[in-house]
Design a protein around this motif. Structure first.
Motif, PDB file in Angstrom:
ATOM      1  N   SER A 129      -2.560   6.379   7.418  1.00 38.28           N
ATOM      2  CA  SER A 129      -3.163   5.197   6.811  1.00 38.28           C
ATOM      3  C   SER A 129      -2.411   3.936   7.235  1.00 38.28           C
ATOM      4  O   SER A 129      -1.222   3.985   7.576  1.00 38.28           O
ATOM      5  N   ASP A 130      -3.112   2.825   7.244  1.00 35.58           N
ATOM      6  CA  ASP A 130      -2.513   1.552   7.649  1.00 35.58           C
ATOM      7  C   ASP A 130      -2.600   0.574   6.482  1.00 35.58           C
ATOM      8  O   ASP A 130      -3.396  -0.361   6.481  1.00 35.58           O
ATOM      9  N   GLU A 131      -1.769   0.817   5.464  1.00 40.92           N
ATOM     10  CA  GLU A 131      -1.775  -0.021   4.271  1.00 40.92           C
ATOM     11  C   GLU A 131      -0.668  -1.081   4.369  1.00 40.92           C
ATOM     12  O   GLU A 131       0.298  -0.910   5.110  1.00 40.92           O
ATOM     13  N   PRO A 132      -0.791  -2.179   3.620  1.00 45.36           N
ATOM     14  CA  PRO A 132       0.211  -3.247   3.712  1.00 45.36           C
ATOM     15  C   PRO A 132       1.599  -2.837   3.234  1.00 45.36           C
ATOM     16  O   PRO A 132       2.580  -3.525   3.531  1.00 45.36           O
ATOM     17  N   TYR A 133       1.701  -1.699   2.491  1.00 48.13           N
ATOM     18  CA  TYR A 133       3.004  -1.242   2.009  1.00 48.13           C
ATOM     19  C   TYR A 133       3.611  -0.168   2.928  1.00 48.13           C
ATOM     20  O   TYR A 133       4.612   0.450   2.573  1.00 48.13           O
ATOM     21  N   ILE A 134       3.001   0.053   4.103  1.00 53.80           N
ATOM     22  CA  ILE A 134       3.507   1.049   5.043  1.00 53.80           C
ATOM     23  C   ILE A 134       4.072   0.352   6.265  1.00 53.80           C
ATOM     24  O   ILE A 134       3.467  -0.569   6.814  1.00 53.80           O
ATOM     25  N   ASN A 135       5.244   0.800   6.703  1.00 59.09           N
ATOM     26  CA  ASN A 135       5.835   0.307   7.942  1.00 59.09           C
ATOM     27  C   ASN A 135       6.519   1.470   8.646  1.00 59.09           C
ATOM     28  O   ASN A 135       7.524   1.992   8.163  1.00 59.09           O
TER      29      ASN A 135
ATOM     30  N   ALA B 185       8.186   4.478   6.765  1.00 56.06           N
ATOM     31  CA  ALA B 185       8.439   4.154   5.356  1.00 56.06           C
ATOM     32  C   ALA B 185       7.150   3.827   4.607  1.00 56.06           C
ATOM     33  O   ALA B 185       6.272   3.128   5.121  1.00 56.06           O
ATOM     34  N   LEU B 186       7.070   4.341   3.381  1.00 57.52           N
ATOM     35  CA  LEU B 186       5.954   4.038   2.478  1.00 57.52           C
ATOM     36  C   LEU B 186       6.521   3.359   1.241  1.00 57.52           C
ATOM     37  O   LEU B 186       7.439   3.879   0.600  1.00 57.52           O
ATOM     38  N   GLY B 187       5.964   2.205   0.903  1.00 53.79           N
ATOM     39  CA  GLY B 187       6.416   1.479  -0.279  1.00 53.79           C
ATOM     40  C   GLY B 187       7.238   0.259   0.080  1.00 53.79           C
ATOM     41  O   GLY B 187       7.972   0.257   1.070  1.00 53.79           O
ATOM     42  N   VAL B 188       7.083  -0.775  -0.724  1.00 53.40           N
ATOM     43  CA  VAL B 188       7.856  -2.011  -0.543  1.00 53.40           C
ATOM     44  C   VAL B 188       8.515  -2.372  -1.861  1.00 53.40           C
ATOM     45  O   VAL B 188       7.835  -2.476  -2.888  1.00 53.40           O
ATOM     46  N   ARG B 189       9.817  -2.538  -1.820  1.00 48.83           N
ATOM     47  CA  ARG B 189      10.553  -2.986  -3.006  1.00 48.83           C
ATOM     48  C   ARG B 189      10.668  -4.509  -2.962  1.00 48.83           C
ATOM     49  O   ARG B 189      11.238  -5.078  -2.033  1.00 48.83           O
ATOM     50  N   ILE B 190      10.124  -5.152  -3.987  1.00 52.08           N
ATOM     51  CA  ILE B 190      10.149  -6.606  -4.093  1.00 52.08           C
ATOM     52  C   ILE B 190      11.283  -7.005  -5.038  1.00 52.08           C
ATOM     53  O   ILE B 190      11.305  -6.586  -6.201  1.00 52.08           O
ATOM     54  N   VAL B 191      12.212  -7.790  -4.545  1.00 50.96           N
ATOM     55  CA  VAL B 191      13.318  -8.272  -5.373  1.00 50.96           C
ATOM     56  C   VAL B 191      12.782  -9.272  -6.380  1.00 50.96           C
ATOM     57  O   VAL B 191      12.041 -10.197  -6.012  1.00 50.96           O
TER      58      VAL B 191
ATOM     59  N   VAL C   5       3.583  -7.278  -6.640  1.00 51.71           N
ATOM     60  CA  VAL C   5       3.842  -6.050  -7.401  1.00 51.71           C
ATOM     61  C   VAL C   5       2.640  -5.621  -8.251  1.00 51.71           C
ATOM     62  O   VAL C   5       2.680  -4.555  -8.864  1.00 51.71           O
ATOM     63  N   LYS C   6       1.593  -6.421  -8.261  1.00 55.43           N
ATOM     64  CA  LYS C   6       0.346  -6.004  -8.921  1.00 55.43           C
ATOM     65  C   LYS C   6      -0.487  -5.120  -7.994  1.00 55.43           C
ATOM     66  O   LYS C   6      -1.460  -4.507  -8.414  1.00 55.43           O
ATOM     67  N   GLN C   7      -0.085  -5.058  -6.710  1.00 56.45           N
ATOM     68  CA  GLN C   7      -0.819  -4.277  -5.732  1.00 56.45           C
ATOM     69  C   GLN C   7      -0.207  -2.884  -5.598  1.00 56.45           C
ATOM     70  O   GLN C   7       0.992  -2.704  -5.782  1.00 56.45           O
ATOM     71  N   PRO C   8      -1.002  -1.880  -5.259  1.00 56.72           N
ATOM     72  CA  PRO C   8      -0.467  -0.531  -5.054  1.00 56.72           C
ATOM     73  C   PRO C   8       0.605  -0.516  -3.967  1.00 56.72           C
ATOM     74  O   PRO C   8       0.493  -1.202  -2.948  1.00 56.72           O
ATOM     75  N   GLY C   9       1.663   0.259  -4.198  1.00 53.82           N
ATOM     76  CA  GLY C   9       2.690   0.430  -3.182  1.00 53.82           C
ATOM     77  C   GLY C   9       3.792  -0.601  -3.201  1.00 53.82           C
ATOM     78  O   GLY C   9       4.783  -0.470  -2.478  1.00 53.82           O
TER      79      GLY C   9
END
Length: 223
Positions: free
Chosen positions: A57-63, A66-72, A101-105
């Motif tokens: 999948s090509d979601e905005p939280y994937i790089n 790695a899956l998921g983005v931690r927002i400080v 952080v309201k978005q999935p991932g």
């Protein structure tokens, strides 16, 4: 048995240790042999041979792997946070981070992880509220969110580990071992087991350890 090291994860360390499971104490494998580690930043995927995994999948939280983005959540005034997506560096501020952080991932903190019998990835969103289990398809695509009724669970946000039993039910270890109804997020069974770790044997028995002792119960939480 042959206890020689056969595979290392990662097989080749990336720049700035970007693909190393730093600060991860949770490792899981799926039925296809892929290996997953989780830390507060998200989930890292490895191929069976130890090379970096990729997601279909090509979601905005994937790089990459790695899956998921931690927002400080507490950037200093004027400071910007960053994360990577498809090789691009993306900046955010405290204000835009509140929307991300309201978005999935996207979360402020990831927690425990389990791999389901269907190879779906179940990972705890510690922050922001509500405490929840985020479910992702093996492709990395977000499937659903399961809010956890943490008021029923003493110890609340401290979910130390999660595992699926032989009956495909999800067990979590917090102050005690609890069974979670994946349809409602409510606790449908509480045991007297506690400790720092949880495993489930081939018979479906629950085993925990901590405080110099090992405890076991059957699949219904009974001694």
């Amino acid at each position: 048995p042959d206890l020689a090291v056969k595979t290392r994860y990662p097989k080749v360390v990336g720049p700035w240790d970007s693909n190393r499971p730093v600060e991860s104490d949770v490792v899981r494998a799926d039925s296809r042999g892929f290996i997953y580690c989780v830390n507060r930043n998200g989930v890292i995927k490895y191929n069976p041979d130890g090379s970096d995994g990729t997601w279909d999948s090509d979601e905005p939280y994937i790089n990459a792997h790695a899956l998921g983005v931690r927002i400080v959540s507490n950037l200093a005034p004027g400071q910007k946070g960053v994360y990577w997506h498809k090789g691009n560096l993306i900046e955010y501020t405290n204000e835009s981070g509140k929307e991300l952080v309201k978005q999935p991932g996207f979360t402020h903190d990831f927690g425990a992880m389990a791999i389901g019998p269907d190879d779906r990835i179940y990972v705890i969103r510690v922050e922001p509220d509500p405490l929840a289990i985020l479910v992702f398809e093996p492709s990395g695509k977000f499937a659903r969110e399961i809010p956890i009724a943490c008021k029923e669970m003493p110890g609340g946000r401290t979910v130390k580990t999660m595992r699926f039993g032989k009956d495909n039910r999800l067990w979590v270890l917090s102050e005690r071992v609890y069974r979670i109804d994946l349809n409602t997020g409510k606790i449908d069974l509480t045991t007297d087991l506690g400790g720092w770790g949880l495993v489930i044997d081939t018979q479906g028995n629950l085993l925990t350890w901590g405080g110099g002792q090992l405890l076991r119960s059957d699949s219904q939480g009974k001694p």
